[in-house]
Design a protein around this motif. Structure first.
Motif, short mmCIF file in Angstrom:
data_model
loop_
_atom_site.label_atom_id
_atom_site.label_comp_id
_atom_site.label_asym_id
_atom_site.label_seq_id
_atom_site.Cartn_x
_atom_site.Cartn_y
_atom_site.Cartn_z
N ARG A 245 0.86 -1.27 0.03
CA ARG A 245 0.07 0.09 -0.03
C ARG A 245 0.71 1.21 0.10
O ARG A 245 0.80 2.19 0.95
CB ARG A 245 -1.00 0.16 1.13
CG ARG A 245 -2.09 -1.15 1.12
CD ARG A 245 -2.79 -1.08 2.62
NE ARG A 245 -3.84 -2.32 2.61
CZ ARG A 245 -5.13 -2.24 2.06
NH1 ARG A 245 -5.46 -0.92 1.67
NH2 ARG A 245 -5.45 -3.46 2.44
N ASP A 248 -1.09 4.58 0.23
CA ASP A 248 -1.60 4.95 1.38
C ASP A 248 -0.51 5.54 2.43
O ASP A 248 -0.56 6.42 3.10
CB ASP A 248 -2.17 3.54 2.02
CG ASP A 248 -3.86 3.52 1.35
OD1 ASP A 248 -4.18 4.53 0.53
OD2 ASP A 248 -4.37 2.71 1.52
N CYS A 334 -7.49 1.42 -3.85
CA CYS A 334 -6.61 0.34 -3.46
C CYS A 334 -6.21 -0.74 -4.59
O CYS A 334 -5.20 -1.02 -4.71
CB CYS A 334 -7.32 -0.67 -2.18
SG CYS A 334 -7.47 0.37 -0.85
#
Length: 469
Positions: A245, A248, A334
Motif C-alpha cells: 500500500r 496510502d 486500493c
C-alpha cells in the motif's frame, strides 16, 4: 494463452534497459529543445491533417464530386515525413540545429495515433474506442525524444552514453548489465528514448537480446496466484505476499504537498496568467513524491514476478476485469495501487524468458466460490466472508488460499506449451450449482406453480457470477 520458450538453445527477445541521467543545465536545455521540436512537428502535422479533413467535409456539403475534392493528406509516417520535409524551411527555418530524429519522433507518434483512431472506428482495433489525436501542450505533455539512427552507444566507462546531437550524457548509475551484453555480442541497440519522468530525466534503450533458454528451478511445480487488496498475492502453497500500500503510506505527504501547491499562484488559461516560481517548485515536489510511489510499486512487483517465474514451471492467474473493478469507488484506490494488470504483464514475459508457462483462468471461473476439497460451488459468497466453509465436505479454509488452490488445480486440465494458455473448461458467466436445488417454475409457463429438483451436472444458477475474490 501461454507464454513460454520454445525448445531452442537460444531465443531472441526485445527488451528495454532504463537508466537515470545526471544532466547539466546546458544539456537539459538542449534535450528540452529537441523535445520541443518533436512537439512542433506533431502539432503541425495534426493541424494539416485536420485542415484537409475539414476542407473535404465542407466541400461535400457543397455537392462537389469526390474526384474534385481537395487531395487527402496521407497518415502513414512516410507521407507525413514527406509533407514535413517540404514545409520545414518555412515552418521551422532553424531545423538544421536539431536532429532529424526529433521531428521524426513527433511525426511517428501522430502516425500511430491516427492509425489507432482509424482502426478503432472501423472495428479493426478491439477495446475501448480511441479518440482523435489532440495537440500537445508545452506544459502538460511529457518531454520525450527518440533516436533510431546515428551514434548510439554506451561508453567504455559504463557511466556515460553517446546520443546523436546530444553528445555524451552522464548516467546516474552504471550501465554494466547492458554493456556486458553489448561487449559479448548478444545484444543490439534498436533505439534510445530520452524522457523526463517525475522531475528526472531517463534514457531507455530498446535492445534486441539473444537470451539463453532457461528452465525454472522446479519445472513440474504448479502455483496458483490469487490477487487481492487485503493481500497483494496469495499462493496455492499457502505463502502470502503482503500488500505494501505505497500510496496510502505516502498519502499524508502527498496531501501536504498538494495543499502547498494550491496556495501558490498557478497558471490561468482564461486570463493568460503564468504560474509563479513557487508554484512550479511545489508542483515539482509533488511530482517527485508521486514518482517515488510509482518506483516503489514497480520494484516490488518486479521482485515478486521474477521470483515466481524463476522458481515455478507453471503459474496460474485470473483474467481480472480491472477496468470494471475500478468503478467501485470504495476499492478503486486500493486496486489501482496494487497494480494487478502490471503484475500479470510482467508474469507474461518473464515466464517466457525462464522457460515456464502462464495459464490465465477464464474471467468467470468461480475460483473463490469453488471448494478446493470436493469441487462443490456456492451460488453466492459475500466479499465479507474471509473464510470459506464447505457445507458438503466440511472444509474450512481461508478464502484466498482456497481460490489459489483452485487456480493451481485448473492447470491440470489445460493443455498447451505456448507462452500463455487460456483455460479449456469453458467457464461461462453463471456459477454451476453444487447439488440438487429446488426450482420454482415461473408464472406464465405450462408448469407454473410447480416445483422440482435440478441435478447439479450441466446446470447453472439463475444468478450471474459476481467475482468476490
Amino acid at each position: 494463452m501461454v507464454l513460454g520458450v520454445a525448445h531452442r538453445e537460444r531465443v531472441s527477445v526485445v527488451q528495454a534497459y532504463r537508466f537515470a541521467l545526471d544532466l547539466t543545465p546546458r544539456q537539459e536545455r538542449v534535450v528540452l529543445a529537441h523535445a520541443g521540436a518533436a512537439r512542433l512537428a506533431h502539432n503541425w502535422a495534426l493541424a494539416r491533417v485536420k485542415a484537409v479533413m475539414d476542407q473535404r467535409a465542407a466541400e461535400r456539403t457543397y455537392g462537389i464530386d469526390e474526384a474534385d475534392l481537395t487531395p487527402t493528406q496521407g497518415w502513414p509516417l512516410p507521407a507525413l515525413r514527406r509533407a514535413w520535409n517540404q514545409a520545414k524551411p518555412v515552418v521551422a527555418p532553424w531545423w538544421r540545429d536539431y536532429s532529424k530524429e526529433a521531428f521524426n519522433t513527433g511525426l511517428d507518434a501522430l502516425a500511430r495515433a491516427l492509425k489507432n483512431w482509424s482502426d478503432s472506428r472501423s472495428g479493426k482495433r478491439a477495446g475501448r474506442p480511441v479518440g482523435f489525436p489532440r495537440f500537445k501542450s508545452r506544459r502538460r505533455s511529457t518531454p520525450s525524444v527518440r533516436f533510431t539512427t546515428g551514434a548510439i552507444r554506451v561508453e567504455p566507462d559504463r557511466k556515460h552514453v553517446l546520443l546523436p546531437r546530444l553528445g555524451r550524457l552522464k548516467l546516474h548509475e552504471s550501465a554494466r548489465k547492458l554493456a556486458r551484453r553489448l561487449d559479448a555480442g548478444t545484444a543490439r541497440i534498436l533505439s534510445a528514448t530520452v524522457r523526463r519522468d517525475g522531475g528526472r530525466w531517463h534514457v531507455a534503450f530498446c535492445v534486441e537480446v539473444d537470451r539463453a533458454a532457461r528452465t525454472p528451478h522446479q519445472p513440474q511445480a504448479v502455483v496458483g496466484v490469487d490477487l487481492g487488496v487485503r493481500h497483494l498475492a496469495v499462493l496455492s502453497t499457502g505463502e502470502v505476499e503482503p500488500n505494501p500500500r505505497h500510496l496510502d503510506v505516502a498519502g499524508r505527504r502527498l496531501r501536504r504537498l498538494a495543499r502547498r501547491m494550491s496556495r501558490r499562484v498557478g497558471p490561468d488559461r482564461r486570463t493568460g496568467r503564468r504560474a509563479s516560481k513557487r508554484w512550479e517548485r511545489a508542483q515539482a515536489a509533488l511530482g517527485r513524491a508521486h514518482a517515488r510511489v510509482a518506483n516503489l510499486r514497480r520494484d516490488g512487483l518486479h521482485k515478486l514476478t521474477t521470483r515466481l517465474a524463476r522458481a515455478c514451471g507453471t503459474i496460474v492467474v485470473e483474467d481480472l476485469n480491472v477496468a470494471g473493478m475500478l468503478r467501485n469507488r470504495r476499492l478503486a484506490r486500493c486496486i489501482a495501487d496494487a497494480g494487478f494488470a502490471e503484475l500479470r504483464r510482467q508474469l507474461g514475459y518473464k515466464t517466457a524468458w525462464n522457460g515456464g508457462r502462464l495459464v490465465v483462468a477464464d474471467r468467470w471461473y468461480p475460483s473463490s466460490k469453488t471448494c478446493s476439497g470436493c469441487g462443490a460451488v456456492k451460488t453466492k459468497l459475500a466479499l465479507s466472508e474471509r473464510t470459506y466453509t464447505c457445507t458438503l465436505c466440511g472444509l474450512v479454509l481461508d478464502r484466498d488460499v482456497n481460490a489459489a488452490r483452485n487456480l493451481a488445480a485448473l492447470a491440470v486440465t489445460v493443455a498447451g506449451s505456448g507462452p500463455e494458455t487460456r483455460n479449456g473448461r469453458g467457464a461461462d458467466r453463471k456459477t454451476p450449482l453444487a447439488g440438487p436445488v429446488t426450482v420454482k417454475r415461473q408464472p406464465g409457463t405450462a408448469t407454473a406453480g410447480k416445483t422440482g429438483t435440478v441435478p447439479p451436472q450441466g446446470r447453472t444458477s439463475d444468478h450471474m457470477l459476481t467475482k468476490a475474490s
